[in-house]
Every structure is written in structure tokens, then in C-alpha cells.
Motif scaffolding. Structure first.
Motif, PDB file in Angstrom:
ATOM      1  N   TRP A 290       0.823  -1.211   0.000  1.00 32.62           N
ATOM      2  CA  TRP A 290       0.000   0.000   0.000  1.00 32.62           C
ATOM      3  C   TRP A 290       0.861   1.266   0.000  1.00 32.62           C
ATOM      4  N   ASP A 291       1.893   1.279   0.820  1.00 32.47           N
ATOM      5  CA  ASP A 291       2.865   2.376   0.784  1.00 32.47           C
ATOM      6  C   ASP A 291       4.248   1.789   1.052  1.00 32.47           C
ATOM      7  N   LEU A 292       5.270   2.604   0.900  1.00 28.27           N
ATOM      8  CA  LEU A 292       6.637   2.096   1.041  1.00 28.27           C
ATOM      9  C   LEU A 292       6.902   1.584   2.447  1.00 28.27           C
ATOM     10  N   TYR A 293       6.340   2.249   3.446  1.00 31.81           N
ATOM     11  CA  TYR A 293       6.532   1.799   4.826  1.00 31.81           C
ATOM     12  C   TYR A 293       5.985   0.380   5.005  1.00 31.81           C
ATOM     13  N   THR A 294       4.804   0.117   4.454  1.00 31.78           N
ATOM     14  CA  THR A 294       4.191  -1.219   4.553  1.00 31.78           C
ATOM     15  C   THR A 294       5.052  -2.254   3.836  1.00 31.78           C
ATOM     16  N   VAL A 295       5.591  -1.870   2.684  1.00 31.78           N
ATOM     17  CA  VAL A 295       6.441  -2.788   1.919  1.00 31.78           C
ATOM     18  C   VAL A 295       7.686  -3.167   2.719  1.00 31.78           C
ATOM     19  N   LEU A 296       8.383  -2.168   3.230  1.00 32.21           N
ATOM     20  CA  LEU A 296       9.644  -2.418   3.940  1.00 32.21           C
ATOM     21  C   LEU A 296       9.416  -3.146   5.264  1.00 32.21           C
ATOM     22  N   ARG A 297       8.294  -2.867   5.895  1.00 29.88           N
ATOM     23  CA  ARG A 297       7.985  -3.548   7.158  1.00 29.88           C
ATOM     24  C   ARG A 297       7.693  -5.033   6.935  1.00 29.88           C
ATOM     25  N   GLY A 298       7.094  -5.347   5.767  1.00 30.78           N
ATOM     26  CA  GLY A 298       6.704  -6.740   5.507  1.00 30.78           C
ATOM     27  C   GLY A 298       7.721  -7.536   4.731  1.00 30.78           C
ATOM     28  N   ASP A 299       8.762  -6.873   4.194  1.00 27.35           N
ATOM     29  CA  ASP A 299       9.751  -7.585   3.379  1.00 27.35           C
ATOM     30  C   ASP A 299      11.156  -7.235   3.883  1.00 27.35           C
TER      31      ASP A 299
END
Length: 360
Positions: A290-299
Motif C-alpha cells: 500500500w505504501d513504502l513503509y508497509t512494503v519495507l515492514r513486511g519484506d
């Protein structure tokens, strides 16, 4: 759907899905009712349809064999569903093999095997044949009122004994346990009849939607995978501008570009959710990009590669001739492929939810 996906238009995809599933909702379904002669197939069909034996459209019943050829009846509680009253085994032919051939089992979508008094080996063979065809089937034990009136056992114990006997007999012949319902055709509101109707209605919907859902899923999976392949080729050739990315080292800009590329950007999601009558948050909630923060937190691999320490290392490596450029470009391509994969999976998840919501 391929055209809509290619144009990044979620709204058009919703229209395609709804149109396909609307057509599927009225597809004809054929249900065969079979079993040993005298087990009460015709009485069961009348009870299931909610009509009496004396009505004009009722299936003929009696103590002698009344059904000599397959006879169809419409199921008033479900449009375009036909109940086929098949002759009992032994009524039309001398052997089970001939019976299966003459009754053309492959043309039916679902089978209801009627049993009473005993669960014969003929019924076991019927179940095994139907299982081999990959079709759904139920075992329905009729005349439960007679069993209850003549047995010295408590009702709970009697019902358990009947179920256990059917299960054990089927298991010995390698037949997976089907749905088993114990009913009385004289009391279609009692015992297992209500549960049977609920299960039947659910399975009719599953049968109708199974093929279209598989086709739709296959179509969008293929279209998305093809788009991913095209994007990976552009990443490999460093043609980031053709993907709408000006600064390939800016992951936030890249993420926005990939969202637009797959049609899962904020504006498209809002329009699609509105057309589905759902809040946008329901679809955002299943997105891992959904946003870059969500991406980096989950990967964590992507998060690690994007941390300050590694960024400093990139800068140092960039000053090393040839080797530094090679490593720097390789890591950049890896990050974009990773980001591309996450967004494409989100797109598939959203489309899967659209399919599910459209059926509901």
C-alpha cells in the motif's frame, strides 16, 4: 478481461467479472437421484420439492417399481435445476455395468444415492464410480421414521449406528466419506432434511461458479504474469522511463509507478470499491504494497537493502570501476524485481477478493 488489465482499468474488470458470474448463476444443473429399487427415490424427490404424492407434477410412488426410465422434475426452490429420478438398480438392466452405461452418469453434475434398511455393495460401487468421475455425491438414508419406530435403541444411538455403518462400508472400498443425511420423506422439515437443503443449495452454487471462477482466475493470473515478464525485461535493459519511473533509485516513486501500471493505485481502488459497494479500506487492508513503509515492514530483504548502512556501501562501491557499477546496477535491478513481485501479488489478491465479493 485481458484488455481491461492491459488498460489498467479495475472498473472494467469488475464489469467483466460480474457479467460472467451473472451468466453462471443461471447455468443449468442436473442432479441424479439413484439407488436400489424400493429405497424410496421418488418419494424423496417429492419431499425435496415440497409437494405431495397426489399432485399432478409429483413423481409416482408405490411398493412396486414405478420409475422405468430416467424422468426429470424441476426443483422449484432453485431455478434451472433439474432433479432426475433414475430407475433403481436392477430395474432397467441386469448388471450394474449396464445400468451405469444406460443411465449415462457422466451427464449429471451431482448425485444423491438413496439407501434404506441396508447399505448394499451395489450402492458402494455406485459411490465408487461417481467418485471416479470426480463428481459430488451425497448418501441419503430414507425411511428414518420406520427405523425409529421399530428399533429398541435410543434415537441418538440409532442415528450414530447408521452413519458409522455407511462410513465403514465405504472406507473398506476406498471411497472418501461423502455428506450423509438421515431423513424421513414424510417429515421433510425434520431430521437431516433442513441441513440437506442448505448443503444442496451451497453445492449447486459451487458447481455453477467453479468453471467460470477457474477461467477468470486463469485469465487474470496469465495477464498479470505476462505484464510482470514485460516489466522485468525493461528493468533488465534499464528502460525505467518506459515504466513511468524517472529516478530508479527512488523506491517510493517506483512503487507509485508500479501501482499505476497494474491499476491498483489509490484512485482506481476507490472507484472499484465504490462500484462493489465496499469501503476502500477492505481492499487496502489486503495489500502488502500500500505504501513504502508497509512494503519495507513486511519484506525484510528489501528493507535491509534499503537501509542507510547498505546505501553508504552502494556509494562506496560506485567509485570502484566496472565492478562497482556492476554490483550497483545488479542491486538496483533486484530491488525493482522484488517491488514488482509484491505489487503483482497484491493485484492478484485484489482480483481474487473481487471474485469472492461478486459471488456473495
Amino acid at each position: 478481461m485481458e484488455k481491461a488489465l492491459g488498460g489498467r482499468k479495475l472498473l472494467e474488470m469488475v464489469s467483466v467479472i460480474r457479467g460472467t458470474l451473472k451468466t453462471a448463476s443461471s447455468a443449468p444443473v442436473s442432479i441424479a437421484v439413484t439407488g436400489d429399487s424400493g429405497n424410496g427415490m421418488s418419494s424423496f424427490i417429492n419431499a425435496l420439492r415440497g409437494i405431495g404424492h397426489e399432485e399432478n407434477d409429483s413423481a409416482p410412488t408405490g411398493v412396486v417399481r414405478t420409475t422405468q426410465v430416467p424422468t426429470h422434475y424441476f426443483y422449484p426452490h432453485f431455478p434451472n435445476v433439474v432433479l432426475w429420478d433414475l430407475p433403481g438398480t436392477g430395474a432397467a438392466t441386469q448388471s450394474l455395468e449396464n445400468y451405469l452405461e444406460e443411465m449415462q452418469f457422466s451427464q449429471y453434475d451431482l448425485f444423491i444415492i438413496i439407501a434404506s434398511e441396508q447399505f448394499s455393495m451395489t450402492l458402494v460401487k455406485l459411490a465408487k464410480t461417481i467418485q471416479g468421475l470426480g463428481k459430488r455425491f451425497y448418501i441419503v438414508w430414507t425411511k428414518l421414521d420406520r427405523d425409529l419406530s421399530t428399533s429398541a435403541l435410543l434415537e441418538e444411538r440409532l442415528l450414530k449406528n447408521i452413519r458409522d455403518n455407511i462410513r465403514e462400508t465405504l472406507q473398506k472400498e476406498g471411497v472418501c466419506e461423502p455428506n450423509i443425511f438421515l431423513v424421513s420423506s414424510f417429515d421433510p422439515l425434520l431430521h437431516g432434511f433442513p441441513e440437506l437443503r442448505v448443503t444442496l443449495h451451497r453445492d449447486i452454487s459451487d458447481i455453477r461458479y467453479h468453471g467460470p471462477l477457474e477461467n477468470l482466475s486463469h485469465t487474470y493470473e496469465k495477464a498479470i504474469n505476462d505484464e510482470v515478464t514485460t516489466c522485468r525485461e525493461k528493468i533488465s535493459s534499464k528502460s525505467f522511463d518506459t515504466l513511468g519511473i524517472q529516478n530508479a533509485d527512488d523506491l517510493e516513486e517506483s512503487l507509485t509507478a508500479y501501482h499505476l501500471l497494474f491499476g491498483v493505485d489509490d484512485e482506481s481502488l476507490q472507484q472499484m470499491a465504490q462500484s462493489m459497494g465496499k469501503p476502500t479500506e477492505e481492499y487496502r487492508a489486503i495489500m502488502k504494497s500500500w505504501d513504502l513503509y508497509t512494503v519495507l515492514r513486511g519484506d525484510w530483504p528489501l528493507s535491509f537493502m534499503n537501509c542507510n548502512t547498505v546505501s553508504c556501501l552502494y556509494s562506496i562501491l560506485s567509485y570502484i570501476p566496472l565492478l562497482g557499477d556492476f554490483i550497483f546496477n545488479s542491486l538496483r535491478k533486484w530491488k525493482h524485481r522484488r517491488l514488482l513481485e509484491i505489487v503483482s501479488k497484491d493485484t492478484k489478491a485484489i482480483l481474487k477478493k473481487i471474485l469472492t465479493d461478486s459471488i456473495i
